[in-house]
Design a protein around this motif. Sequence first.
Motif, PDB file in Angstrom:
ATOM      1  N   TYR A  99       0.833  -1.203   0.000  1.00 56.86           N
ATOM      2  CA  TYR A  99       0.000   0.000   0.000  1.00 56.86           C
ATOM      3  C   TYR A  99       0.870   1.257   0.000  1.00 56.86           C
ATOM      4  CZ  TYR A  99      -2.913   3.706   1.908  1.00 56.86           C
ATOM      5  OH  TYR A  99      -3.544   4.899   2.118  1.00 56.86           O
ATOM      6  N   GLU A 102       2.481   1.746  -3.334  1.00 60.03           N
ATOM      7  CA  GLU A 102       1.500   2.222  -4.311  1.00 60.03           C
ATOM      8  C   GLU A 102       1.188   3.705  -4.100  1.00 60.03           C
ATOM      9  OE1 GLU A 102      -3.099   1.219  -5.597  1.00 60.03           O
ATOM     10  OE2 GLU A 102      -1.944  -0.270  -4.494  1.00 60.03           O
ATOM     11  N   VAL A 103       1.084   4.128  -2.843  1.00 61.74           N
ATOM     12  CA  VAL A 103       0.825   5.540  -2.546  1.00 61.74           C
ATOM     13  C   VAL A 103       1.980   6.406  -3.045  1.00 61.74           C
ATOM     14  CG1 VAL A 103       0.638   7.224  -0.666  1.00 61.74           C
ATOM     15  CG2 VAL A 103      -0.736   5.147  -0.613  1.00 61.74           C
ATOM     16  N   GLU A 105       4.092   5.732  -5.454  1.00 62.96           N
ATOM     17  CA  GLU A 105       4.056   5.759  -6.920  1.00 62.96           C
ATOM     18  C   GLU A 105       2.969   6.707  -7.421  1.00 62.96           C
ATOM     19  OE1 GLU A 105       3.509   1.678  -7.962  1.00 62.96           O
ATOM     20  OE2 GLU A 105       5.611   1.147  -7.614  1.00 62.96           O
ATOM     21  N   ASN A 106       1.807   6.662  -6.781  1.00 62.26           N
ATOM     22  CA  ASN A 106       0.707   7.536  -7.190  1.00 62.26           C
ATOM     23  C   ASN A 106       1.034   9.005  -6.935  1.00 62.26           C
ATOM     24  OD1 ASN A 106      -0.846   5.416  -8.095  1.00 62.26           O
ATOM     25  ND2 ASN A 106      -2.011   5.229  -6.198  1.00 62.26           N
ATOM     26  N   LEU A 109       3.501  10.039  -9.603  1.00 62.43           N
ATOM     27  CA  LEU A 109       2.796  10.192 -10.867  1.00 62.43           C
ATOM     28  C   LEU A 109       1.980  11.477 -10.871  1.00 62.43           C
ATOM     29  CD1 LEU A 109       1.963   8.977 -13.604  1.00 62.43           C
ATOM     30  CD2 LEU A 109       0.117   7.798 -12.407  1.00 62.43           C
ATOM     31  N   TRP A 110       1.295  11.733  -9.791  1.00 63.45           N
ATOM     32  CA  TRP A 110       0.479  12.947  -9.681  1.00 63.45           C
ATOM     33  C   TRP A 110       1.358  14.187  -9.772  1.00 63.45           C
ATOM     34  CZ3 TRP A 110      -0.141  17.011  -6.197  1.00 63.45           C
ATOM     35  CH2 TRP A 110      -1.316  17.745  -6.335  1.00 63.45           C
ATOM     36  N   GLN A 113       2.520  14.691 -13.346  1.00 61.72           N
ATOM     37  CA  GLN A 113       1.418  15.179 -14.177  1.00 61.72           C
ATOM     38  C   GLN A 113       1.108  16.637 -13.877  1.00 61.72           C
ATOM     39  OE1 GLN A 113      -1.732  12.406 -13.350  1.00 61.72           O
ATOM     40  NE2 GLN A 113      -1.061  10.981 -14.956  1.00 61.72           N
TER      41      GLN A 113
END
Length: 138
Positions: A99, A102-103, A105-106, A109-110, A113
């Motif tokens: 978890y 994943e956080v 990585e997100n 990514l955010w 972007q």
Amino acid sequence: VVTEDNETIKRELNRFPRPTKTNRGEPFWDTHPAKLLLRGDVKAGKHLDMKPALLHQTRSEYKAFSLKTFRAHVYQEKRHQKELPMRVNRRNKKAQYKYEKEVKENVALWNTQNDDEDNEDDESVEVWEEYCHDDVSE
């Protein structure tokens, strides 16, 4: 497709039903009431007070199995109850790590972007300012 598969599985299972006894002439452990009774007895600590041979004699459900088979299930249940909390803990740690990864990585990514969008916004603002400045100077 899934419904068809389930129907096919049901038909095949009906064609080849599970026998009531194993090849050794004993009932299947996983569906027998002795399994749940033994789980309760081990949880209550009865296996610590007596050897499997004595525990085997305490309930009629246990007597459906040979002493050798029953003894193996006693040891298996002891291991199960001893190791289960550790397995749960290990599973939770792995899930927590997954978890958090994943956080991260997100978030990364955010951020990338939004950096791209900020750059596009900066360029749009510059173009707009130039356009407005050109209108004022004319």
